[in-house]
Design a protein around this motif. Sequence first.
Motif, short mmCIF file in Angstrom:
data_model
loop_
_atom_site.label_atom_id
_atom_site.label_comp_id
_atom_site.label_asym_id
_atom_site.label_seq_id
_atom_site.Cartn_x
_atom_site.Cartn_y
_atom_site.Cartn_z
N GLY A 91 10.10 1.33 3.42
CA GLY A 91 9.20 2.26 2.76
C GLY A 91 9.40 3.70 3.17
N ALA A 92 10.64 4.07 3.51
CA ALA A 92 10.95 5.45 3.88
C ALA A 92 11.29 6.26 2.63
CB ALA A 92 12.11 5.47 4.88
N SER A 93 11.65 7.53 2.82
CA SER A 93 11.94 8.44 1.70
C SER A 93 13.38 8.91 1.75
CB SER A 93 11.00 9.66 1.75
OG SER A 93 9.65 9.26 1.74
N THR A 94 13.94 9.23 0.57
CA THR A 94 15.34 9.63 0.46
C THR A 94 15.47 10.91 -0.35
OG1 THR A 94 16.15 7.36 0.59
CG2 THR A 94 17.61 8.96 -0.42
N VAL A 95 16.33 11.80 0.14
CA VAL A 95 16.70 13.01 -0.58
C VAL A 95 18.05 12.79 -1.25
CG1 VAL A 95 17.22 15.47 -0.41
CG2 VAL A 95 15.47 14.46 1.07
N LEU A 96 18.09 12.87 -2.57
CA LEU A 96 19.32 12.73 -3.33
C LEU A 96 19.85 14.10 -3.74
CD1 LEU A 96 18.27 9.80 -5.72
CD2 LEU A 96 19.58 9.61 -3.60
N HIS A 97 21.15 14.19 -3.96
CA HIS A 97 21.73 15.46 -4.40
C HIS A 97 22.89 15.16 -5.33
CE1 HIS A 97 25.19 15.10 -1.50
NE2 HIS A 97 24.31 14.32 -0.92
N THR A 98 23.04 15.97 -6.37
CA THR A 98 24.04 15.70 -7.40
C THR A 98 25.38 16.36 -7.12
OG1 THR A 98 23.31 17.61 -8.70
CG2 THR A 98 22.25 15.49 -9.17
N GLU A 99 25.40 17.39 -6.30
CA GLU A 99 26.62 18.17 -6.11
C GLU A 99 27.53 17.56 -5.04
OE1 GLU A 99 27.16 20.55 -8.24
OE2 GLU A 99 25.17 20.19 -9.07
N ARG A 100 28.71 18.13 -4.92
CA ARG A 100 29.63 17.71 -3.85
C ARG A 100 29.00 18.00 -2.50
NH1 ARG A 100 33.58 20.86 -3.23
NH2 ARG A 100 34.76 19.46 -1.89
N PRO A 101 29.22 17.12 -1.52
CA PRO A 101 28.61 17.31 -0.20
C PRO A 101 29.40 18.29 0.66
CG PRO A 101 29.82 15.25 -0.24
CD PRO A 101 29.90 15.80 -1.64
N THR A 102 29.34 19.57 0.29
CA THR A 102 30.01 20.60 1.08
C THR A 102 29.18 20.89 2.33
OG1 THR A 102 28.84 22.38 -0.05
CG2 THR A 102 30.93 21.64 -1.02
N PRO A 103 29.78 21.48 3.36
CA PRO A 103 29.00 21.85 4.54
C PRO A 103 27.81 22.73 4.21
CG PRO A 103 31.33 21.95 5.06
CD PRO A 103 31.24 21.69 3.58
N GLY A 119 0.77 -1.24 0.00
CA GLY A 119 0.00 0.00 0.00
C GLY A 119 0.80 1.28 0.00
N ARG A 120 2.08 1.22 -0.29
CA ARG A 120 2.91 2.43 -0.28
C ARG A 120 3.23 2.93 -1.69
NH1 ARG A 120 4.52 -0.48 4.26
NH2 ARG A 120 5.98 -1.79 3.09
N GLY A 121 2.43 2.55 -2.66
CA GLY A 121 2.69 2.94 -4.04
C GLY A 121 2.69 4.45 -4.25
N ALA A 122 1.89 5.19 -3.50
CA ALA A 122 1.81 6.64 -3.68
C ALA A 122 2.78 7.39 -2.78
CB ALA A 122 0.38 7.10 -3.39
N LYS A 123 3.56 6.67 -1.99
CA LYS A 123 4.47 7.33 -1.06
C LYS A 123 5.76 7.73 -1.76
CE LYS A 123 6.62 6.95 3.46
NZ LYS A 123 6.90 6.12 4.64
N LEU A 124 6.34 8.87 -1.36
CA LEU A 124 7.58 9.35 -1.95
C LEU A 124 8.71 8.38 -1.64
CD1 LEU A 124 9.13 11.68 -3.39
CD2 LEU A 124 9.63 12.57 -1.09
N ALA A 125 9.38 7.92 -2.68
CA ALA A 125 10.57 7.07 -2.52
C ALA A 125 11.83 7.91 -2.62
CB ALA A 125 10.58 5.97 -3.57
N PHE A 126 11.94 8.72 -3.69
CA PHE A 126 13.15 9.53 -3.91
C PHE A 126 12.78 10.91 -4.43
CE2 PHE A 126 14.55 5.14 -4.46
CZ PHE A 126 15.72 5.11 -3.72
N THR A 127 13.55 11.90 -4.01
CA THR A 127 13.54 13.21 -4.65
C THR A 127 14.98 13.64 -4.84
OG1 THR A 127 12.84 15.52 -4.52
CG2 THR A 127 13.36 14.43 -2.43
N ASP A 128 15.26 14.24 -6.00
CA ASP A 128 16.62 14.74 -6.25
C ASP A 128 16.63 16.26 -6.29
OD1 ASP A 128 15.48 15.34 -8.71
OD2 ASP A 128 16.51 13.73 -9.77
#
Length: 515
Positions: free
Chosen positions: A234-246, A22-31
């Motif tokens: 079934g949690a959510s993840t925030v992705l980022h393309t840039e270098r992980p600077t502070p 039942g988690r089909g509508a839940k956010l999996a990833f955002t970039d």
Amino acid sequence: MSGTSGSYNAVTWLLDRNVEEGRGAKLAFTDTVTELTYGELQRQTRRVANMLRRLGVRREERVAMIMLDTVDFPCVFLGAIRAGVVPVPLNTLLTAEQYAYILGDCRARVLFVSEALLPVVKDVVGRMPDLEHVVVAGKDAHGHKKLSDELARESDTFATAATHPDEPAFWLYSSGSTGMPKGVRHLHSNLAATAETYAKQVLGIRGDDVCLSAAKLFFAYGLGNALTFPMSVGASTVLHTERPTPAAMFALMNKYNPTIFYGVPTLFAAMLNDETLKDARAGNRLRICTSAGEALPESVGNAWKARFGVDILDGVGSTELLHIFLSNAPGDIKYGSSGRPVPGYKVRLVNEAGAEVADGEVGELLVDAPSAGEGYWNQRAKSRSTFEGHWTRTGDKYIRDADGRYTFCGRSDDMFKVSGIWVSPFEVESALITHPAVLEAAVVPEADPEGLLKPKAFVVLRAGAKTDDLHEALKEHVKQKIGPWKYPRWIDVVDSLPKTATGKIQRFKLRDGAS
């Protein structure tokens, strides 16, 4: 799961189960540009699987990925696994020749590459005899196949390959800090093994968590942090393309309010010591942080907890074992140590003769892991010396205290003896960075005029640090902290330290320069 009969495909457990429950509508990833729900991810992975079949890629053949952390990454990675094809995510910071070596070594049939990274490999792809297709993720494919166009042609119906739990699902190439990278073959059962042990029993990940990982998905650490662990519940993840600077990490924390932040020691230290970010906040929902890659200095852990009120679970993992196998745990934290074995993992400390050492003695760490790779590709001798039956040699030197906690001493090839006593570079470095003038430090052996090894330190100073009598002050500081024979006999002040893409100090480069 490993060793059982019957079919098992990792994608069925990681992804399809979430939709079925039942988690089909839940956010999996955002970039930060595109959002992808579990249902959309399921459909996209089916399209990827159909595309690979149309391109003639067969089960167990490899496809390479040189991809930034966008929502396209999990689509391609999981889509290949769904088809029984083996994805090989590659470090996005390598040189053209390193890519040429790995593409030739793994004999990839297809290369998926982010548009921004295409220039690095544009002159390489034409000389790879096994590479038949290049698929570009981005707005302009520059004459190659465009990922979005290819997927638009495909059906979102696909019968998942009936793979075996002991069948290779994906490869990860080791960092190769002292030579060309080695391809580690991981099985379909390995992803669940890390989730059911560390993520569930140490991290305590929950379905309402929002995850942010500084380590990228092509790293074993980042793959668990940002894909395996959140998808396992079934949690959510925030992705980022840039270098992980502070600055970038704080901005993402304040925008997305993650509950779990996965970092590395150098980043935690930088986030604490950047004067321009001294008032920065870490969101208002952060409940736990993790650290791996190198041992976390005690001073950094204590300073982070004091500032943000959140603990860092320091642990140790490896590409060969896929994720963390020694870790501190909530309610059982001793900063400066790597904690205890993760439930489901067994560890031993042995001397040069292979005999187990007693508490308080330095030994090499061996691990019996449910998530161990099955070996290195095309490197039989190295496989035999690393993967010894149930046990995997980590190459790390550790010491165990009477409470069963393990403290990192250094890599086997970084350790050296002074006056017949083992010296841990990490211990000396940890003492140095507690001095108010020192931001970072690295320690290597150097021969004195009599040919005897002594510690030599390379230090990066904090902005505005006074250098008057600094060398003698640092030597005395180390003597007082950890003992009179361990102090650095020579100290070089440098602008920066050589590091791998994962943030590990490359001491061998300093040794080569010092010798």
